[in-house]
Design a protein around this motif. Sequence first.
Motif, PDB file in Angstrom:
ATOM      1  N   THR A   1       0.826  -1.198   0.000  1.00  0.00           N
ATOM      2  CA  THR A   1       0.000   0.000   0.000  1.00  0.00           C
ATOM      3  C   THR A   1       0.860   1.247   0.000  1.00  0.00           C
ATOM      4  N   ALA A   2       2.007   1.278   0.732  1.00  0.00           N
ATOM      5  CA  ALA A   2       2.889   2.455   0.794  1.00  0.00           C
ATOM      6  C   ALA A   2       3.470   2.769  -0.565  1.00  0.00           C
ATOM      7  N   ALA A   3       3.852   1.790  -1.342  1.00  0.00           N
ATOM      8  CA  ALA A   3       4.448   2.025  -2.659  1.00  0.00           C
ATOM      9  C   ALA A   3       3.476   2.693  -3.593  1.00  0.00           C
ATOM     10  N   LYS A   4       2.149   2.452  -3.364  1.00  0.00           N
ATOM     11  CA  LYS A   4       1.167   3.018  -4.272  1.00  0.00           C
ATOM     12  C   LYS A   4       0.616   4.354  -3.806  1.00  0.00           C
ATOM     13  N   ALA A   5       1.020   4.824  -2.616  1.00  0.00           N
ATOM     14  CA  ALA A   5       0.463   6.062  -2.074  1.00  0.00           C
ATOM     15  C   ALA A   5       1.001   7.268  -2.830  1.00  0.00           C
ATOM     16  N   PRO A   6       0.207   8.289  -3.108  1.00  0.00           N
ATOM     17  CA  PRO A   6       0.680   9.492  -3.799  1.00  0.00           C
ATOM     18  C   PRO A   6       1.671  10.264  -2.930  1.00  0.00           C
ATOM     19  N   GLN A   7       2.731  10.913  -3.604  1.00  0.00           N
ATOM     20  CA  GLN A   7       3.737  11.662  -2.872  1.00  0.00           C
ATOM     21  C   GLN A   7       3.368  13.136  -2.820  1.00  0.00           C
ATOM     22  N   THR A   8       3.581  13.721  -1.673  1.00  0.00           N
ATOM     23  CA  THR A   8       3.340  15.160  -1.533  1.00  0.00           C
ATOM     24  C   THR A   8       4.599  15.914  -1.909  1.00  0.00           C
ATOM     25  N   PRO A   9       4.513  17.149  -2.478  1.00  0.00           N
ATOM     26  CA  PRO A   9       5.705  17.934  -2.851  1.00  0.00           C
ATOM     27  C   PRO A   9       6.542  18.250  -1.625  1.00  0.00           C
ATOM     28  N   PRO A  10       7.860  18.485  -1.814  1.00  0.00           N
ATOM     29  CA  PRO A  10       8.702  18.866  -0.679  1.00  0.00           C
ATOM     30  C   PRO A  10       8.230  20.206  -0.119  1.00  0.00           C
ATOM     31  N   THR A  11       8.331  20.335   1.166  1.00  0.00           N
ATOM     32  CA  THR A  11       7.992  21.611   1.789  1.00  0.00           C
ATOM     33  C   THR A  11       9.158  22.570   1.639  1.00  0.00           C
ATOM     34  N   ALA A  12       8.919  23.847   1.907  1.00  0.00           N
ATOM     35  CA  ALA A  12       9.981  24.851   1.833  1.00  0.00           C
ATOM     36  C   ALA A  12      11.094  24.517   2.818  1.00  0.00           C
ATOM     37  N   GLU A  13      10.704  24.005   3.984  1.00  0.00           N
ATOM     38  CA  GLU A  13      11.709  23.654   4.997  1.00  0.00           C
ATOM     39  C   GLU A  13      12.578  22.492   4.516  1.00  0.00           C
ATOM     40  N   GLN A  14      11.931  21.503   3.903  1.00  0.00           N
ATOM     41  CA  GLN A  14      12.696  20.367   3.383  1.00  0.00           C
ATOM     42  C   GLN A  14      13.629  20.809   2.248  1.00  0.00           C
ATOM     43  N   ALA A  15      13.131  21.689   1.382  1.00  0.00           N
ATOM     44  CA  ALA A  15      13.965  22.194   0.283  1.00  0.00           C
ATOM     45  C   ALA A  15      15.178  22.938   0.819  1.00  0.00           C
ATOM     46  N   ALA A  16      14.974  23.777   1.822  1.00  0.00           N
ATOM     47  CA  ALA A  16      16.080  24.539   2.398  1.00  0.00           C
ATOM     48  C   ALA A  16      17.101  23.605   3.038  1.00  0.00           C
ATOM     49  N   ALA A  17      16.591  22.525   3.697  1.00  0.00           N
ATOM     50  CA  ALA A  17      17.487  21.598   4.380  1.00  0.00           C
ATOM     51  C   ALA A  17      18.362  20.832   3.399  1.00  0.00           C
ATOM     52  N   VAL A  18      17.758  20.283   2.347  1.00  0.00           N
ATOM     53  CA  VAL A  18      18.555  19.514   1.393  1.00  0.00           C
ATOM     54  C   VAL A  18      19.493  20.432   0.610  1.00  0.00           C
ATOM     55  N   ALA A  19      19.055  21.648   0.313  1.00  0.00           N
ATOM     56  CA  ALA A  19      19.928  22.598  -0.385  1.00  0.00           C
ATOM     57  C   ALA A  19      21.146  22.920   0.467  1.00  0.00           C
ATOM     58  N   LYS A  20      20.932  23.112   1.759  1.00  0.00           N
ATOM     59  CA  LYS A  20      22.040  23.418   2.672  1.00  0.00           C
ATOM     60  C   LYS A  20      23.062  22.289   2.682  1.00  0.00           C
ATOM     61  N   ASP A  21      22.572  21.056   2.791  1.00  0.00           N
ATOM     62  CA  ASP A  21      23.486  19.910   2.814  1.00  0.00           C
ATOM     63  C   ASP A  21      24.213  19.753   1.483  1.00  0.00           C
ATOM     64  N   PHE A  22      23.485  19.952   0.379  1.00  0.00           N
ATOM     65  CA  PHE A  22      24.102  19.816  -0.953  1.00  0.00           C
ATOM     66  C   PHE A  22      25.198  20.855  -1.156  1.00  0.00           C
ATOM     67  N   LEU A  23      24.900  22.099  -0.826  1.00  0.00           N
ATOM     68  CA  LEU A  23      25.879  23.168  -1.027  1.00  0.00           C
ATOM     69  C   LEU A  23      27.098  22.988  -0.136  1.00  0.00           C
ATOM     70  N   ALA A  24      26.886  22.509   1.073  1.00  0.00           N
ATOM     71  CA  ALA A  24      28.010  22.274   1.986  1.00  0.00           C
ATOM     72  C   ALA A  24      28.929  21.197   1.434  1.00  0.00           C
TER      73      ALA A  24
END
Length: 585
Positions: free
Chosen positions: A89-112
Amino acid sequence: MREEREPDGYAGYTELDEDHVEYVEYEDGTGHEGEAPRRSGARKAVLVAVGGVFAALLAVGGYGLYNIVNAVQGGNPSSGGSGTQGSDTAAKAPQTPPTAEQAAAVAKDFLAAWGRGDVTAASALTNRPETARAALAAFHENVPARTLALTGTGPAATGTAEEPAVGFRVKAEFEGATAAWEYDSTLSVVRGESGKAVVRWAPTVLHPRLGPGGTIAVKALPDPVTKPADRNGKPLEGFPSLAAVLPKIAPADGETVVNGRAVVLSGGAGKDPEQLFVLTPPSAPQVKLTLDADLQRVAEEAVKQQAAGGKPASLVAVQPSTGHILAMAFSPSGYNRAVSAGQPPGSTMKVITSAALLQAGVTPDTVVPCKNTTNSPRPWHNDEPGDFPSYTLTDDFSHSCNTGFIDKGLEKLQPGTLAKVARDQFGLGLEWHIGIDSRDATIPLPADKDEAAAEYIGQGKIQVNSLAMASVAATVQSGTFRQPVLREDAKRATAPGKLPAGVAQDLRAMMAKTATQGTARAPMSGLTGQIGAKTGTVETGGQSTNSWFIAYRGDLAVAAEVDGGGHGNSAAGVAAAQVLKAGKG
């Protein structure tokens, strides 16, 4: 779904539709698929209640069913729990877009990670790890910054609800660079296959103008091109006569040429490289030539006017007090006849013949008859017909009498005297280094009286150019030979002797009379101050004659020549006078 009353010995039974499994529970509390043994009454009541909830959930949709089933089984909506049913059931569940907080977090880690050079960690935070790893590795190799700082600047306006974007600033410092390279860019964040927020990889992550197939690298700039200026620092580009000259001007020995470096964006097919940032600019020591841009402009125009119709022409202006070449013009382009040609100068050579005669005992007032014709034994004549038995040396000079100079030269001068005076006192025949390639004057030893007679009036095998004859006029004006130069650091030739002061004074007087009363009076008309001139006309053996003119006005000496220009006081005289008027001495 259907519900059936369980047979004897069963605590309860529920059968789901084809998308779900059957669930039954034994009396001992263990759950299994398939048949079940009898269970207690308490257990039966619980399952009946759960069965009722299942029925209600089926009426409102599968997502609620998914959560409840997982809850009942001890699962987790995000992890899918430990059972098979939750994972599917989890594999078929729709994904929600990343939040602004999640985007900022991954961007910070990527840039570092990118900033510290950990391309493996940085690329793992993208949706295309392998592609990102190769691109980031190439960036670090081709843009070898001493330090690389990448700082997030907050949400970017280019983002959307589905793909939030984060702005960031890049600051790279390089060894030896004059400043840091800084630019702004953005990156987008999406959900990866694992459901985690990751950077959407694209070439523009490295630089906003980088496209597919493009590269960014630090490259050496082309060798700097020296752009000489005139003596006042004014640019010299745009003058036709200097187009082929300036590229040959190199910095002086010992001066350093610096090849620059720049961050260069090389695009895909059909795109020219673009300099994104100059780390160290190329530099070459500025070379100031002796030329005067204002006078050069007048010289170019003067030559252009007299060369109309395709007649080759040239002009050189020299400062007598320094030997500096102030202007140098020629036509047609491609061959610098002003300093490289070799041709007879006609009667302008009588300046040097007069210097030799004056040192041989002849004075300006000595009577030197101007015959209509004379022989050496070759016959010679004058432009001005008639016999003038009372002419003095000054008269012969100002009226440009050929026969008087031939007769007196053959009488007073020994073979080779003319060449010696020209070399020792006027510098003609020495090896000159003016700053560019040039041709030295040649005055050969005459083989007989005919050749000697021709040389006395500037014909025969003598080879000079406008540069050499401008120097002759300058030497008379100042009384001292100063080898003309185009640049101060040129190694000058020094004449073995010096023009006697009395001879120089007599020559100035003779040239002044020529400019005011003789053959040069028309072009020199209106010029004031210390002036002097000498015309020259060279017979070529054809229908036309070549025009020569040398003159000075104060501290400015000029020589001009026009092939097929006629008499010296016409084409060449007009061009020379234009420059003298502009120079104002």
